[in-house]
Design a protein around this motif. Structure first.
Motif, PDB file in Angstrom:
ATOM      1  N   ARG A  48       4.564  59.748 -11.797  1.00  0.00           N
ATOM      2  CA  ARG A  48       5.207  58.457 -12.107  1.00  0.00           C
ATOM      3  C   ARG A  48       6.690  58.580 -11.892  1.00  0.00           C
ATOM      4  NH1 ARG A  48       4.498  58.382 -18.633  1.00  0.00           N
ATOM      5  NH2 ARG A  48       6.119  59.932 -19.175  1.00  0.00           N
ATOM      6  N   GLN A  49       7.393  57.403 -11.941  1.00  0.00           N
ATOM      7  CA  GLN A  49       8.851  57.359 -11.801  1.00  0.00           C
ATOM      8  C   GLN A  49       9.483  57.727 -13.128  1.00  0.00           C
ATOM      9  OE1 GLN A  49      11.267  53.618 -11.252  1.00  0.00           O
ATOM     10  NE2 GLN A  49      11.203  54.317  -9.100  1.00  0.00           N
ATOM     11  N   TYR A  50      10.612  58.376 -13.029  1.00  0.00           N
ATOM     12  CA  TYR A  50      11.322  58.846 -14.223  1.00  0.00           C
ATOM     13  C   TYR A  50      11.582  57.699 -15.177  1.00  0.00           C
ATOM     14  CZ  TYR A  50      15.251  60.374 -17.124  1.00  0.00           C
ATOM     15  OH  TYR A  50      16.083  60.637 -18.177  1.00  0.00           O
ATOM     16  N   LEU A 116       1.714  67.847 -12.304  1.00  0.00           N
ATOM     17  CA  LEU A 116       2.398  66.749 -12.998  1.00  0.00           C
ATOM     18  C   LEU A 116       3.726  66.535 -12.283  1.00  0.00           C
ATOM     19  CD1 LEU A 116       1.728  67.769 -16.710  1.00  0.00           C
ATOM     20  CD2 LEU A 116       0.548  66.007 -15.393  1.00  0.00           C
ATOM     21  N   LYS A 117       3.972  65.287 -11.710  1.00  0.00           N
ATOM     22  CA  LYS A 117       5.135  65.045 -10.876  1.00  0.00           C
ATOM     23  C   LYS A 117       5.881  63.790 -11.375  1.00  0.00           C
ATOM     24  CE  LYS A 117       6.551  64.256  -6.091  1.00  0.00           C
ATOM     25  NZ  LYS A 117       6.088  64.015  -4.717  1.00  0.00           N
ATOM     26  N   VAL A 118       7.241  63.957 -11.553  1.00  0.00           N
ATOM     27  CA  VAL A 118       8.107  62.845 -11.946  1.00  0.00           C
ATOM     28  C   VAL A 118       9.057  62.551 -10.783  1.00  0.00           C
ATOM     29  CG1 VAL A 118       9.895  62.016 -13.525  1.00  0.00           C
ATOM     30  CG2 VAL A 118       7.971  63.368 -14.416  1.00  0.00           C
ATOM     31  N   ASP A 119       9.016  61.315 -10.236  1.00  0.00           N
ATOM     32  CA  ASP A 119       9.865  60.909  -9.115  1.00  0.00           C
ATOM     33  C   ASP A 119      11.149  60.280  -9.632  1.00  0.00           C
ATOM     34  OD1 ASP A 119       7.909  61.675  -7.267  1.00  0.00           O
ATOM     35  OD2 ASP A 119       6.848  59.742  -7.535  1.00  0.00           O
ATOM     36  N   LYS A 120      12.185  60.240  -8.760  1.00  0.00           N
ATOM     37  CA  LYS A 120      13.472  59.658  -9.134  1.00  0.00           C
ATOM     38  C   LYS A 120      13.311  58.139  -9.376  1.00  0.00           C
ATOM     39  CE  LYS A 120      16.668  62.893  -6.994  1.00  0.00           C
ATOM     40  NZ  LYS A 120      17.860  63.048  -6.165  1.00  0.00           N
ATOM     41  N   ARG A 121      14.122  57.590 -10.328  1.00  0.00           N
ATOM     42  CA  ARG A 121      14.091  56.172 -10.690  1.00  0.00           C
ATOM     43  C   ARG A 121      15.029  55.407  -9.757  1.00  0.00           C
ATOM     44  NH1 ARG A 121      12.221  53.706 -15.122  1.00  0.00           N
ATOM     45  NH2 ARG A 121      13.021  51.603 -15.657  1.00  0.00           N
ATOM     46  N   GLU A 122      14.551  54.341  -9.145  1.00  0.00           N
ATOM     47  CA  GLU A 122      15.343  53.573  -8.176  1.00  0.00           C
ATOM     48  C   GLU A 122      16.231  52.556  -8.908  1.00  0.00           C
ATOM     49  OE1 GLU A 122      15.442  53.906  -4.948  1.00  0.00           O
ATOM     50  OE2 GLU A 122      13.796  55.369  -4.693  1.00  0.00           O
ATOM     51  N   ILE A 123      17.529  52.675  -8.654  1.00  0.00           N
ATOM     52  CA  ILE A 123      18.457  51.647  -9.168  1.00  0.00           C
ATOM     53  C   ILE A 123      19.467  51.318  -8.086  1.00  0.00           C
ATOM     54  CG2 ILE A 123      18.221  52.338 -11.595  1.00  0.00           C
ATOM     55  CD1 ILE A 123      20.984  53.644 -11.353  1.00  0.00           C
ATOM     56  N   THR A 124      20.021  50.043  -8.150  1.00  0.00           N
ATOM     57  CA  THR A 124      21.091  49.603  -7.255  1.00  0.00           C
ATOM     58  C   THR A 124      22.269  49.189  -8.098  1.00  0.00           C
ATOM     59  OG1 THR A 124      19.528  48.841  -5.564  1.00  0.00           O
ATOM     60  CG2 THR A 124      21.774  47.944  -5.477  1.00  0.00           C
ATOM     61  N   VAL A 125      23.419  49.811  -7.809  1.00  0.00           N
ATOM     62  CA  VAL A 125      24.647  49.517  -8.548  1.00  0.00           C
ATOM     63  C   VAL A 125      25.591  48.783  -7.596  1.00  0.00           C
ATOM     64  CG1 VAL A 125      26.583  50.449  -9.842  1.00  0.00           C
ATOM     65  CG2 VAL A 125      24.327  51.544 -10.016  1.00  0.00           C
ATOM     66  N   LYS A 126      26.127  47.632  -8.054  1.00  0.00           N
ATOM     67  CA  LYS A 126      26.977  46.792  -7.205  1.00  0.00           C
ATOM     68  C   LYS A 126      28.305  46.540  -7.907  1.00  0.00           C
ATOM     69  CE  LYS A 126      27.115  42.280  -4.900  1.00  0.00           C
ATOM     70  NZ  LYS A 126      28.473  41.986  -5.343  1.00  0.00           N
ATOM     71  N   GLY A 184      26.657  62.817 -22.764  1.00  0.00           N
ATOM     72  CA  GLY A 184      27.616  62.993 -21.704  1.00  0.00           C
ATOM     73  C   GLY A 184      27.156  63.898 -20.578  1.00  0.00           C
ATOM     74  N   ASN A 185      25.902  64.256 -20.585  1.00  0.00           N
ATOM     75  CA  ASN A 185      25.368  65.108 -19.521  1.00  0.00           C
ATOM     76  C   ASN A 185      25.078  64.253 -18.305  1.00  0.00           C
ATOM     77  OD1 ASN A 185      25.323  67.470 -21.199  1.00  0.00           O
ATOM     78  ND2 ASN A 185      23.499  66.614 -22.201  1.00  0.00           N
ATOM     79  N   ASP A 186      25.389  64.793 -17.128  1.00  0.00           N
ATOM     80  CA  ASP A 186      25.124  64.082 -15.884  1.00  0.00           C
ATOM     81  C   ASP A 186      23.654  64.167 -15.567  1.00  0.00           C
ATOM     82  OD1 ASP A 186      24.926  63.063 -13.309  1.00  0.00           O
ATOM     83  OD2 ASP A 186      26.865  63.866 -12.695  1.00  0.00           O
ATOM     84  N   VAL A 187      22.965  63.062 -15.617  1.00  0.00           N
ATOM     85  CA  VAL A 187      21.521  63.013 -15.341  1.00  0.00           C
ATOM     86  C   VAL A 187      21.286  62.195 -14.078  1.00  0.00           C
ATOM     87  CG1 VAL A 187      20.817  63.345 -17.746  1.00  0.00           C
ATOM     88  CG2 VAL A 187      21.330  61.016 -16.905  1.00  0.00           C
ATOM     89  N   SER A 188      22.258  62.197 -13.205  1.00  0.00           N
ATOM     90  CA  SER A 188      22.145  61.404 -11.975  1.00  0.00           C
ATOM     91  C   SER A 188      20.973  61.848 -11.133  1.00  0.00           C
ATOM     92  CB  SER A 188      23.435  61.522 -11.162  1.00  0.00           C
ATOM     93  OG  SER A 188      24.539  61.062 -11.916  1.00  0.00           O
ATOM     94  N   ASN A 189      20.551  63.155 -11.304  1.00  0.00           N
ATOM     95  CA  ASN A 189      19.467  63.684 -10.472  1.00  0.00           C
ATOM     96  C   ASN A 189      18.158  62.967 -10.734  1.00  0.00           C
ATOM     97  OD1 ASN A 189      18.593  65.701  -8.497  1.00  0.00           O
ATOM     98  ND2 ASN A 189      17.356  66.509 -10.193  1.00  0.00           N
ATOM     99  N   ASN A 190      18.055  62.304 -11.878  1.00  0.00           N
ATOM    100  CA  ASN A 190      16.818  61.589 -12.207  1.00  0.00           C
ATOM    101  C   ASN A 190      16.765  60.201 -11.540  1.00  0.00           C
ATOM    102  OD1 ASN A 190      15.752  63.609 -13.907  1.00  0.00           O
ATOM    103  ND2 ASN A 190      17.056  62.911 -15.605  1.00  0.00           N
TER     104      ASN A 190
END
Length: 831
Positions: A48-50, A116-126, A184-190
């Motif tokens: 599933r997606q994160y 068990l696989k977790v995929d990255k969550r898709e977001i768009t920032v504008k 404050g941890n960078d979780v951008s990888n998710n």
């Protein structure tokens, strides 16, 4: 933390018969001697997606081998995946039989692990676009939105943008987005982040600059103004306005105080930079105004009577008010004049011309005087030039004649004041009155005044016309209507005969008599009617053209049948408290013939029961003579109704008799003593009140009854103490009327005497001159006399001037019979 899942797998063997059950028990008892069973167990995979939570999958399947009947598997899982990535779905298994005993050692278990696989969550920032007004500082974009997808677990975004924008214009801004958790941890990888750049725009500053205005009265000098103000917006620090003006005015009027401007900035090292483009500049202009000098010019009123000469004025007649500057001089030019009757404004033109210090006119390049009138508010107050009409007095002629059917149009006239007519003018007169019929008419004429050239100038004259009279008198005719007599037959009698006694119709006219009198019953009446005169074409001639005097004949109907006036007997009965029915039994009016042996058989209708009044009538009848022969047809019978009255009490009315000599006024019961009313049949007659009206009257000579009519009867109630009106039909009312007698007035009239010289071609009679001691009485009362018979002489001789007269009152009623006329006749003598 490990999660445990017990998986129970069982097999259903179908219907177990008693034999099979025994066999199964034997097999179980001997299991210990079997070999170990090989099976392969595999955990399932999931992805599933994160979303920030742990991913687990607690499902297992047997991919090879089988469990013994009744055995089942329990598995403990050790695999999970929360962040983006992939791991094995680890687990351990134990096998239990149906009795719950661990029989795992009876199986050779091989493990296969799923993932068990977790995929990255898709977001768009504008980045959000922004428009910022210029302020001499660098502007950045720092606002964003997540246009697609979403963050989880209270994660938040921090962005790093490229450099901003300082100058006017637009710039694309790039950025880098980082996702941080709550610690404050960078979780951008998710996340799989898609970045959409924004645009920053620097707009110019809105600045409104208005020039000032100025105003003065015209003085020949130039007007300028170099003041201004900023009415909207402000300059940035260090900026300054450089303004130049291009407007001025020296003549009366208004102009916008226009200008041009630039904005500059001077740096610390003295470098001047044009920054006008950093501003959106709106210009507003004040007004430069030079007001005119006010001058008022006045022309006077002038008037005269029309004389054919032009009326006008000169410039010297015109004055003005106001301050004229030293460099100006006024020129006035009258523009109006009048010759004919009327009024016009005494108008003029005014010019203000420029002069130099020597008083000489200033000339333009073409040598014309310089007109500066536009610099003055010139008001004009006009007088009036008036030419009044000349009065001309004119009298039209008169004409009188007797009606002859020919049109009359008098043409004579007279100008009464010749001197008033302007030299060279003449009157043009045409008749406007043309009449045929009898009457008195103004002799109207169309009158105009013409010049020698034939131009109509009547409007310059006030024609005071006194109209003469055109008088056309009627022809007098004397008409005698015919007489007729016949025996009574129940039909009307009329007579259309008439005779022309005197006077003549004009040629082509003829007469027709229209009778409007008739008689049906026994008696006589005058044969009244009207003569209508027609022309040769059959059209009615205006009745005013002939004055017709009538002598009326008589229509008479004489008796042939006997006349009877019959009615049922009247019944009057005082009410006795019973409801007896009353009907008539006898006929009234037949008494004279009953004494001669005649009899009548009659049937009646009508009855009365109880108090009240009813009408009775004779419904049929037969008359017999003394020989018992039906002679009904030998009588003319008029039937009348009778009265049946059952009354409560009786009212007896008696009126007095009165008499006087005819004086043209009515004789009536005018005093209380003329009427007496008696109440019979009640205990207290004073409790009865009777109201009545007087109807009897006698004006002309003769006798009539002094009648009154009971209007209402009221009886006083001792209980309510008021008078209550009762039904008048419940009371018997009897009348005994006196007579109103007007006797004929005696008068004496004297006829004239006259002598004629004999002429065998004509007959002679006297005119109707009447006099006498009582003649003045007729004049005072407005009466008139008409001669209906007179004496004629056609040969030499002498005779009494015998006249038969009719007297008419002021309403034209024939009242001759109200007089006893005694004549004193004059004589007619022919010699």
């Amino acid at each position: 933390m490990k999660r445990k899942l017990i998986l129970l797998l069982s097999s259903i063997l179908g219907v177990i018969l008693a034999f099979n059950l025994i066999l199964l028990i034997i097999m179980a008892a001997s299991k210990s001697s079997f070999t170990v069973s090989k099976i392969t167990l595999e955990s399932l995979s999931d992805s599933r997606q994160y979303d920030g939570t742990a991913l687990v999958c607690e499902d297992v399947k047997i991919t090879s081998g089988n469990l013994y009947d009744g055995d089942y598997i329990k598995a403990e899982y050790d695999g999970s995946q929360t962040v983006v990535g992939e791991s094995r779905n680890l687990f351990e298994a134990k096998i239990y039989n149906k009795s719950g005993m661990d029989v795992t050692n009876e199986y050779d278990i091989s493990y296969v692990y799923g993932s068990l696989k977790v995929d990255k969550r898709e977001i768009t920032v504008k980045l959000i676009d922004e428009e910022i007004e210029y302020d001499a500082k660098e502007a950045f974009l720092d606002q964003y939105e997540i246009s697609e997808g979403s963050l989880v677990n209270n994660d938040h975004i921090e962005i790093e943008t490229s450099e901003g924008l300082t100058t006017i214009g637009s710039k694309r801004i790039t950025f880098t987005a980082h996702v941080l958790d709550t610690e404050g941890n960078d979780v951008s990888n998710n996340y799989n982040i898609t970045s959409v750049d924004g645009t920053i725009t620097r707009t110019a500053v809105n600045l409104t600059v208005k020039s000032s205005g100025a105003e003065k009265t015209y003085d020949g000098t130039e007007l300028i103004c170099e003041d201004y103000e900023i009415t909207e917006g402000a300059l940035m620090e260090g900026d300054e306005i450089n303004i130049t003006y291009g407007s001025s005015i020296s003549e009366v009027g208004t102009v916008n105080n226009e200008f041009n401007l630039t904005i500059t900035n001077t740096s610390e090292d003295g470098v001047i930079t044009d920054v006008t483009s950093n501003y959106i500049i709106t210009k507003q202009y004040g007004v430069l105004a030079i007001d005119p000098i006010e001058l008022l010019f006045i022309s006077g009123d002038h008037a005269k009577t029309y004389d054919g000469v032009t009326l006008s004025v000169s410039a010297d007649d015109i004055s003005f008010l106001g301050e004229l500057p030293s460099f100006a001089q006024v020129a006035i030019e009258p523009t109006k004049e009048i010759i004919n009757v009327g009024s016009v404004s005494n108008e003029f033109n005014v010019y203000v011309l420029k002069i130099d210090e020597n008083g000489d006119f200033v000339l333009d390049e073409e040598g014309n005087k310089v007109d500066i009138s536009s610099n003055f508010a010139i008001k004009k107050q006009y007088g009036v030039l008036t030419v009044n009409k000349v009065d001309l007095s004119i009298q039209t002629g008169s004409l009188e004649k007797t009606y002859d059917g020919i049109s009359a149009n008098p043409t004579t006239y007279e100008l009464l004041n010749h001197d008033a007519l302007v030299a060279g003018h003449t009157l043009n007169v045409t008749p406007a009155t043309s009449k045929v019929d009898v009457g008195v008419y103004d002799n109207l004429m169309n009158i105009s005044v013409l010049t020698n050239e034939g131009k109509n100038v009547t409007f310059n004259y006030n024609l005071l016309i006194t109209y003469g009279k055109l008088i056309i008198n009627p022809i007098t005719l004397s008409i005698q209507t015919g007489s007729a007599t016949k025996n009574y037959d129940g039909t009307p009698l009329t007579c259309d005969d008439f005779y022309l006694i005197s006077g003549d119709l004009i040629s082509g006219h003829y007469m027709e008599f229209i009778a409007n009198s008739s008689i049906t019953d026994l008696g006589n009446v005058r044969n009244y009617g009207k003569v209508v005169i027609y022309d040769s074409l059959g059209a009615k001639v205006n009745s005013d053209n002939y004055n017709i005097e009538y002598t009326y004949g008589t229509l008479r109907i004489i008796k042939e049948k006997e006349i009877l006036y019959l009615q049922p007997e009247d019944i009057y009965v005082k009410y006795d408290g019973s409801y007896t029915t009353y009907k008539p039994e006898n006929v009234i009016g037949f008494e004279e013939y009953a004494e001669q042996g005649y009899r009548i058989e009659a049937e009646f209708s009508g009855e009365q029961i109880g108090v009240g009044t009813s009408i009775s009538s004779i419904s049929s009848y037969t008359i017999y003579n003394k020989d018992n022969v039906d002679v009904t047809d030998k009588f003319y019978v008029e039937l009348y109704t009778g009265i049946i009255s059952v009354y409560e009490f009786e009212v007896k009315v008696t009126t007095a008799s009165k008499e006087k000599v005819y004086d043209g006024t009515p004789l009536t019961a005018s005093e209380e003593s003329d009427i007496n009313i008696t109440i019979v049949g009640v205990d207290n007659p004073d409790y009865v009140k009777v109201q009545y009206i007087v109807t009897g009257t006698q004006t002309y000579a003769g006798t009539s009854k002094n009648r009154i009519v009971i209007k209402s009867i009221s009886v006083y109630s001792t209980q309510t103490e008021v008078y209550n009106e009762i039904n008048i039909n419940n009371v018997r009312i009897s009348y005994e009327f006196g007579n109103l007698t007007v006797t004929r007035k005696e008068i004496t009239l004297t006829t004239a005497s006259k002598t004629f010289e004999y002429d065998e071609s004509i007959s002679y009679y006297s005119d109707a001159n009447v006099s006498g001691s009582d003649y003045e009485w007729l004049i005072i009362n407005g009466y008139s006399i008409q001669v209906v018979e007179f004496t004629l002489l056609s040969a030499k001789g002498i005779a009494e001037n015998v006249l038969v007269l009719k007297i008419y009152d002021s309403l034209d009623n024939d009242v001759t019979l109200s007089f006893v006329i005694k004549y004193e006749y004059g004589t007619i003598k022919v010699v």
